[in-house]
Design a protein around this motif. Sequence first.
Motif, PDB file in Angstrom:
ATOM      1  N   HIS A 174       0.827  -1.213   0.000  1.00  0.00           N
ATOM      2  CA  HIS A 174       0.000   0.000   0.000  1.00  0.00           C
ATOM      3  C   HIS A 174       0.859   1.259   0.000  1.00  0.00           C
ATOM      4  O   HIS A 174       0.488   2.263  -0.610  1.00  0.00           O
ATOM      5  CB  HIS A 174      -0.971  -0.006   1.180  1.00  0.00           C
ATOM      6  N   GLU A 175       2.010   1.209   0.643  1.00  0.00           N
ATOM      7  CA  GLU A 175       2.912   2.371   0.592  1.00  0.00           C
ATOM      8  C   GLU A 175       3.390   2.606  -0.838  1.00  0.00           C
ATOM      9  O   GLU A 175       3.435   3.747  -1.305  1.00  0.00           O
ATOM     10  CB  GLU A 175       4.092   2.165   1.541  1.00  0.00           C
ATOM     11  N   ASN A 176       3.721   1.518  -1.534  1.00  0.00           N
ATOM     12  CA  ASN A 176       4.154   1.648  -2.928  1.00  0.00           C
ATOM     13  C   ASN A 176       3.007   2.126  -3.814  1.00  0.00           C
ATOM     14  O   ASN A 176       3.217   2.946  -4.702  1.00  0.00           O
ATOM     15  CB  ASN A 176       4.707   0.320  -3.441  1.00  0.00           C
ATOM     16  N   GLY A 198      -4.233   6.540  -8.057  1.00  0.00           N
ATOM     17  CA  GLY A 198      -5.090   7.704  -8.190  1.00  0.00           C
ATOM     18  C   GLY A 198      -5.622   8.178  -6.849  1.00  0.00           C
ATOM     19  O   GLY A 198      -6.191   9.257  -6.752  1.00  0.00           O
ATOM     20  N   ASN A 199      -5.446   7.370  -5.792  1.00  0.00           N
ATOM     21  CA  ASN A 199      -5.907   7.731  -4.457  1.00  0.00           C
ATOM     22  C   ASN A 199      -4.801   7.459  -3.433  1.00  0.00           C
ATOM     23  O   ASN A 199      -4.907   6.539  -2.622  1.00  0.00           O
ATOM     24  CB  ASN A 199      -7.182   6.955  -4.117  1.00  0.00           C
ATOM     25  N   GLU A 228      -3.228   5.598   4.242  1.00  0.00           N
ATOM     26  CA  GLU A 228      -4.006   5.338   5.453  1.00  0.00           C
ATOM     27  C   GLU A 228      -4.105   3.845   5.743  1.00  0.00           C
ATOM     28  O   GLU A 228      -4.034   3.419   6.896  1.00  0.00           O
ATOM     29  CB  GLU A 228      -5.398   5.954   5.342  1.00  0.00           C
ATOM     30  N   VAL A 229      -4.254   3.039   4.695  1.00  0.00           N
ATOM     31  CA  VAL A 229      -4.280   1.586   4.870  1.00  0.00           C
ATOM     32  C   VAL A 229      -2.931   1.108   5.411  1.00  0.00           C
ATOM     33  O   VAL A 229      -2.873   0.314   6.359  1.00  0.00           O
ATOM     34  CB  VAL A 229      -4.641   0.865   3.552  1.00  0.00           C
ATOM     35  N   ALA A 230      -1.847   1.589   4.827  1.00  0.00           N
ATOM     36  CA  ALA A 230      -0.504   1.217   5.312  1.00  0.00           C
ATOM     37  C   ALA A 230      -0.330   1.631   6.767  1.00  0.00           C
ATOM     38  O   ALA A 230       0.194   0.856   7.572  1.00  0.00           O
ATOM     39  CB  ALA A 230       0.565   1.863   4.437  1.00  0.00           C
ATOM     40  N   ASN A 231      -0.787   2.830   7.114  1.00  0.00           N
ATOM     41  CA  ASN A 231      -0.679   3.296   8.501  1.00  0.00           C
ATOM     42  C   ASN A 231      -1.464   2.402   9.451  1.00  0.00           C
ATOM     43  O   ASN A 231      -0.998   2.093  10.558  1.00  0.00           O
ATOM     44  CB  ASN A 231      -1.174   4.739   8.618  1.00  0.00           C
ATOM     45  N   LEU A 232      -2.661   1.969   9.037  1.00  0.00           N
ATOM     46  CA  LEU A 232      -3.469   1.087   9.875  1.00  0.00           C
ATOM     47  C   LEU A 232      -2.759  -0.243  10.094  1.00  0.00           C
ATOM     48  O   LEU A 232      -2.705  -0.759  11.212  1.00  0.00           O
ATOM     49  CB  LEU A 232      -4.843   0.861   9.244  1.00  0.00           C
ATOM     50  N   ILE A 233      -2.193  -0.806   9.039  1.00  0.00           N
ATOM     51  CA  ILE A 233      -1.487  -2.082   9.175  1.00  0.00           C
ATOM     52  C   ILE A 233      -0.285  -1.927  10.102  1.00  0.00           C
ATOM     53  O   ILE A 233      -0.041  -2.780  10.968  1.00  0.00           O
ATOM     54  CB  ILE A 233      -1.065  -2.629   7.795  1.00  0.00           C
TER      55      ILE A 233
END
Length: 78
Positions: free
Chosen positions: A45-47, A53-54, A60-65
Amino acid sequence: MDHNPDVAGHAALAICESLLLALNDRRILPEQEILGILQDAAAAHENASETSGNPVLHQEVANLIHHIIDSGNSVRRI
């Protein structure tokens, strides 16, 4: 059948957590491999946040993980 995307996301997270816990409980995957799966998912997700496009959503997904990993998620036995 229309669903709120938040509901789908919560359901997916709960299902994945249950699967990872079951794999660990049955000694199919050790804790370190499960943590590696979570780290790989965060990195993906970071990559994607760099090319998507978002980018905010992916970050935010990477931060949650990372929060799940850092907060001693339920997969950890430490």
